[in-house]
Write an enzyme that holds these catalytic residues in place. Structure first.
Site, PDB file in Angstrom:
ATOM      1  N   ASP A   1       0.755  -1.282  -0.142  1.00  0.00           N
ATOM      2  CA  ASP A   1      -0.208  -0.023  -0.010  1.00  0.00           C
ATOM      3  C   ASP A   1       1.058   1.435  -0.106  1.00  0.00           C
ATOM      4  OD1 ASP A   1      -3.054   0.817   1.723  1.00  0.00           O
ATOM      5  OD2 ASP A   1      -1.681   2.272   0.864  1.00  0.00           O
TER       6      ASP A   1
ATOM      7  N   ASP B   1      -3.503   2.306  -5.495  1.00  0.00           N
ATOM      8  CA  ASP B   1      -2.193   2.265  -4.843  1.00  0.00           C
ATOM      9  C   ASP B   1      -2.089   0.976  -3.854  1.00  0.00           C
ATOM     10  OD1 ASP B   1      -3.939   2.877  -2.429  1.00  0.00           O
ATOM     11  OD2 ASP B   1      -2.242   4.219  -1.740  1.00  0.00           O
ATOM     12  N   GLU B   2      -2.818  -0.254  -3.946  1.00  0.00           N
ATOM     13  CA  GLU B   2      -2.788  -1.216  -3.030  1.00  0.00           C
ATOM     14  C   GLU B   2      -3.205  -2.491  -4.022  1.00  0.00           C
ATOM     15  OE1 GLU B   2      -5.693  -2.291   0.611  1.00  0.00           O
ATOM     16  OE2 GLU B   2      -5.987  -0.518  -0.615  1.00  0.00           O
TER      17      GLU B   2
HETATM   18  P1  TTP Z   1      -5.198   5.070   0.845  1.00  0.00           P
HETATM   19  O1  TTP Z   1      -4.131   4.038   0.735  1.00  0.00           O
HETATM   20  O2  TTP Z   1      -6.313   4.687   1.775  1.00  0.00           O
HETATM   21  O3  TTP Z   1      -4.454   6.444   1.586  1.00  0.00           O
HETATM   22  P2  TTP Z   1      -3.162   7.227   1.257  1.00  0.00           P
HETATM   23  O4  TTP Z   1      -2.266   6.141   0.233  1.00  0.00           O
HETATM   24  O5  TTP Z   1      -3.438   8.451   0.713  1.00  0.00           O
HETATM   25  O6  TTP Z   1      -2.670   6.980   2.679  1.00  0.00           O
HETATM   26  P3  TTP Z   1      -1.888   5.880   3.305  1.00  0.00           P
HETATM   27  O7  TTP Z   1      -0.395   6.103   3.482  1.00  0.00           O
HETATM   28  O8  TTP Z   1      -2.882   5.893   4.707  1.00  0.00           O
HETATM   29  O9  TTP Z   1      -2.160   4.536   2.784  1.00  0.00           O
HETATM   30  O10 TTP Z   1      -5.804   5.644  -0.685  1.00  0.00           O
HETATM   31  C1  TTP Z   1      -4.959   5.626  -1.763  1.00  0.00           C
HETATM   32  C2  TTP Z   1      -5.420   6.876  -2.519  1.00  0.00           C
HETATM   33  O11 TTP Z   1      -6.895   6.743  -2.885  1.00  0.00           O
HETATM   34  C3  TTP Z   1      -5.265   8.074  -1.759  1.00  0.00           C
HETATM   35  O12 TTP Z   1      -3.971   8.661  -2.008  1.00  0.00           O
HETATM   36  C4  TTP Z   1      -6.237   9.083  -2.322  1.00  0.00           C
HETATM   37  C5  TTP Z   1      -7.326   8.347  -2.726  1.00  0.00           C
HETATM   38  N1  TTP Z   1      -8.579   8.321  -1.760  1.00  0.00           N
HETATM   39  C6  TTP Z   1      -9.813   8.967  -2.043  1.00  0.00           C
HETATM   40  O13 TTP Z   1      -9.493   9.622  -2.942  1.00  0.00           O
HETATM   41  N2  TTP Z   1     -10.579   9.116  -1.113  1.00  0.00           N
HETATM   42  C7  TTP Z   1     -10.722   8.556   0.032  1.00  0.00           C
HETATM   43  O14 TTP Z   1     -11.626   8.416   0.730  1.00  0.00           O
HETATM   44  C8  TTP Z   1      -9.471   7.646   0.396  1.00  0.00           C
HETATM   45  C9  TTP Z   1      -9.287   6.686   1.513  1.00  0.00           C
HETATM   46  C10 TTP Z   1      -8.475   7.444  -0.803  1.00  0.00           C
HETATM   47 MG    MG Z   2      -2.208   3.985   0.715  1.00  0.00          MG
END
Ligand code: TTP
Ligand code: MG
Length: 352
Positions: free
Chosen positions: A8, A103-104
């Site tokens: 992730d 991203d995952e």
């Molecule tokens: P996430 O992996 O949930 O968050 P992140 O990568 O920004 O942060 P973390 O370090 O905690 O993993 O989500 C990936 C991307 O998806 C994030 O950068 C933006 C998008 N996203 C949204 O647009 N809306 C949302 O509510 C979430 C949770 C994510």
């Molecule tokens: Mg993330």
């Protein structure tokens, strides 16, 4: 014993904004819609998180928490390109890659031969390559099932690697707070807490029948997860249809010379298949021949075992199609993925 990696990216959209404008790195930044249009935050960097800002928060409210917040508009093309680059890296380690979002992803490396088959080393190599080739950090979790791998990738965010070895499964899951379980949102967590159930140890003690009575099928799932158990397989969505190797020779040669080139090509093909964890998916063999005049021909037939005899036979048929000398030979396999996996791919693509 399965080996699953969950990757992730750290503050994905924001990380790409910082990559492309390093001056932002130490400032609180967020990507999202403008407050004037009642926009929300998609994500923010870790500096901004210290102010309590998080995904899905109203931008107007985020700006109240942190008046210096640098709000940036979305650049979806950039995020998509980075996502594809990450997936290309993952697919170097296994054919079993299941993306969950941009991203995952889950990667099943059970049968991957890279890094001497060490899932931990593969995860480290993937993290290093994403940092170098995409320019952002990702966190990784390694475990013998999807559930624990995902919990693990979140365990030491950002830029962390957490490995849960099978002999740690029991103790690790026992101590896990219920809100770490996938599907347990605020409401369910509250219900569980009202029942006095705060950790997976509590869920174990509560017993399956009570959980099923209160939460139906989800209760049965909770009970299973409380023991660190998750039998779900990694379902590849982007299906790789073939794997092949080829070589252009320094000097053209005649059809009779073909046989001696098969074995080194076959060795590297086998290595590539092992690396991709795809041996069980092979259902056809094919050969490719490029002649001196640059015309190309291919031959294939159904088969699942990779022998030099089988490839030799195909090559013999292919090379008779031209009187020209040969400049390139290729060996490959076509892969067949089962229908369940493909069905899953179609479902997921609706969301992409
Ligand atoms: P996430 O992996 O949930 O968050 P992140 O990568 O920004 O942060 P973390 O370090 O905690 O993993 O989500 C990936 C991307 O998806 C994030 O950068 C933006 C998008 N996203 C949204 O647009 N809306 C949302 O509510 C979430 C949770 C994510
Ligand atoms: Mg993330």
């Amino acid at each position: 014993m399965r080996k699953i990696i969950h990757i992730d990216a750290d503050c994905f959209f924001a990380a790409l904004e910082m990559r492309d404008n390093p001056a932002l790195t130490h400032l609180p930044i967020a990507v999202g819609g403008s407050a004037r249009r009642r926009g929300v935050i998609s994500t923010c960097n870790y500096v901004a998180r210290r102010y309590g800002i998080h995904s899905a928060m109203a931008t107007a409210y985020a700006l109240r928490l942190c008046p210096n917040l640098q709000l940036l508009p979305h650049r979806f093309d950039v995020y998509k390109e980075a996502s594809q680059a990450m997936r290309a890296i993952f697919s170097d380690y296994s054919a079993l890659v299941e993306p969950l979002s941009l991203d995952e992803a889950y990667i099943d490396v059970t049968d991957s031969s890279t890094c001497a088959g060490s899932a931990t080393l593969i995860a480290e190599e993937i993290r290093a390559r994403v940092a170098c080739e995409v320019g952002i950090t990702v966190s990784a979790g390694v475990a013998n099932n999807k559930f624990l791998a995902k919990v693990a990738s979140d365990w030491q965010k950002p830029n962390g690697l957490t490995v849960i070895t099978p002999d740690q499964n029991d103790a690790f899951s026992r101590a896990l707070p219920v809100k770490k379980l996938n599907g347990v949102g605020k409401v369910t967590a509250q219900k569980l807490e009202q029942m006095g159930l705060n950790t997976c140890a509590d869920l174990r003690d509560a017993g399956q029948s009570l959980l099923v009575e209160r939460f139906g099928r989800f209760g049965a799932l909770l009970y299973e997860r409380a023991f660190g158990i998750d039998e779900r397989s990694v379902q590849p969505t982007r299906v790789r249809k073939s794997i092949s190797v080829e070589h252009t020779y320094d000097q053209d040669f005649n059809a009779e010379g073909c046989a001696s080139y098969i074995s080194p090509l076959l060795e590297s093909l086998k290595m590539r298949i092992a690396k991709q964890n795809a041996a069980s998916l092979v259902n056809k063999l094919f050969v490719k021949v490029k002649f001196a005049d640059f015309t190309v021909t291919t031959m294939e037939r159904k088969a699942s075992s990779l022998t030099s005899e089988a490839f030799g036979l195909l090559l013999m048929q292919a090379v008779t199609r031209s009187a020209q000398q040969i400049r390139l030979l290729g060996l490959g396999v076509r892969l067949e993925h089962n229908h369940k996996e493909q069905g899953h791919a179609e479902q997921l693509s609706l969301f992409n």
